[in-house]
Design a protein around this motif. Structure first.
Motif: not given
Length: 423
Positions: A35, A76, A79-80, A89, A91, A268
């Protein structure tokens, strides 16, 4: 060609990406996701807080170095995750499919569980991330200009106690260097049942040694401390007895506080039934593989390890560097075995090795295995630990730059500790 995705680029994730690529070769794709674009050497954060280090000295950009090893890097956040479909997935909107997923996400910091705690709320500082340590540094500079009471320690549910002790001793040295220590009373507040418990039921004489170090530095302490919140500029604390009853209430005003929080799994993952426990930590078997979703492996702080014993205030079990390194090596060999049509057989060696800096000296402990009863329970102090940690910082950052996959603890730390082999 199989696709192996590693999520998280801390100690575990970076090592996992390098080792998987080295073992699996060009016929399989390794993707590293993080991230943020930089690798941060978290053990140096207490030094950042007192300006003994700067950001550029303890972090490196990830992409240029992993690209040299043909590892794809994506900066990144996760997200999930659709574990059943083997898809995640990010962000930034990307959707990626995987054959194997290695979760090295680290924890989410649960400051919100204590009213007013954490850098965002403004009640306490932290050294859990580099950005937090820089915020803490600003607070320390304010303390030097406006001396007052300091509180350092760990909140209920915390599992990583070493940095709290480190920070207390390092800050003491820094304040003495600045000639203001006489104006700064210090109190160590911890959820541990006794000083030196460390979430491990102690290691060797950790209790006596750390109590002695606190006394020598005029740092008082409160154990079995249930931090209730930050209210009207004061830290409200219930000190519990051995049965969990309130023994005494403390309302402590302070000028500066650095309190380590409890950890939990990242958002997540927390709702995926069968993947995580109620705190969101990833469930793994003896081979670091999730029982429900066998394509998912996990290592490091994000995995579920039950507490060693019940304590009046909840405490967790730390996941130290050597343990994480051992988990990563087991995962690498097990994924390679699966790709060759074999069953996973490798298990991590859950030993604990830690070098803790104390400003101008240091303490080292070895617990083999980490969970008692132990074959080795060893705790020593000396200037050599301080110097060893400085050397280890430089060595580790160099290792991350060149993609060295050799076991760093066995190759570097053990020559200082004088132990021939970890098993």
């Amino acid at each position: 060609m199989a696709t192996i995705i590693v999520v998280g680029a801390g100690l575990g994730g970076m090592s996992a990406a390098y080792e998987l690529k080295a073992e699996l070769g060009q016929q399989h794709e390794v993707i590293l996701i993080n991230n943020k674009p930089d690798f941060e050497f978290t053990p140096s954060n207490p030094w950042i807080a007192v300006e003994w280090r700067q950001r550029k000295e303890t972090s490196i950009p990830i992409e240029p170095y992993v690209r040299k090893k043909s590892i794809r890097f994506i900066a990144s956040g996760l997200e999930s995750l659709n574990a059943a479909q083997q898809q995640l997935e990010l962000a930034d909107g990307q959707k990626l499919n995987y054959d194997f997923l290695v979760l090295c996400t680290g924890p989410e910091l649960a400051f919100d569980e204590i009213t007013g705690a954490g850098p965002d709320a403004g009640g306490t500082s932290s050294v859990c991330t580099l950005t937090h340590a820089e915020h803490c540094r600003d607070n320390v500079n304010k303390l030097i200009n406006e001396p007052g009471h300091v509180i350092v320690g760990a909140m209920p549910g915390a599992s990583c106690f070493g940095p709290a002790y480190e920070y207390a001793f390092i800050l003491d040295k820094h304040l003495r260097d600045k000639k203001v220590r006489k104006s700064v009373p210090m109190t160590f507040i911890t959820s541990e049942p006794y000083i030196g418990h460390l979430g491990l039921n102690g290691v060797g004489d950790s209790k006596g040694m750390l109590e002695s170090e606190l006394r020598q530095r005029d740092i008082s302490w409160i154990c079995n401390a249930k931090t209730l919140g930050i209210i009207d500029g004061k830290m409200e604390i219930d000190e519990l007895d051995e049965d969990g009853n309130v023994k005494r209430h403390h309302s402590l005003p302070y000028q500066h506080a650095m309190m380590l929080p409890a950890f939990r799994g990242i958002a997540p993952l927390r709702s995926i039934e069968g993947l995580v426990n109620p705190r969101g930590f990833v469930l793994v078997d003896d081979h670091q593989r999730n029982p429900k979703y066998p394509q998912i492996y996990a290592a490091g702080v994000c995995i579920a390890i039950p507490p060693l014993s019940k304590t009046p205030v909840p405490t967790g079990v730390p996941k130290t560097g050597y343990m994480i390194e051992s988990m990563v090596r087991a995962i690498t060999h097990n994924i390679k075995a699966e790709l060759m049509g074999q069953q996973p057989t490798c298990k991590a060696t859950w030993n604990a090795i830690c070098l803790a800096d104390m400003g101008d000296t240091g303490a080292a402990f070895v617990a083999m295995p980490q969970i008692p009863p132990r074959n080795v329970a060893w705790f020593k102090k000396g200037k050599w630990v301080h110097l060893a940690k400085i050397g280890f910082e430089k060595y580790f950052l160099h290792k991350m730059q060149i993609g060295d996959t050799e076991p760093m603890y066995e190759r570097f730390m053990l020559k200082y500790l004088g132990i021939d082999k970890l098993e």
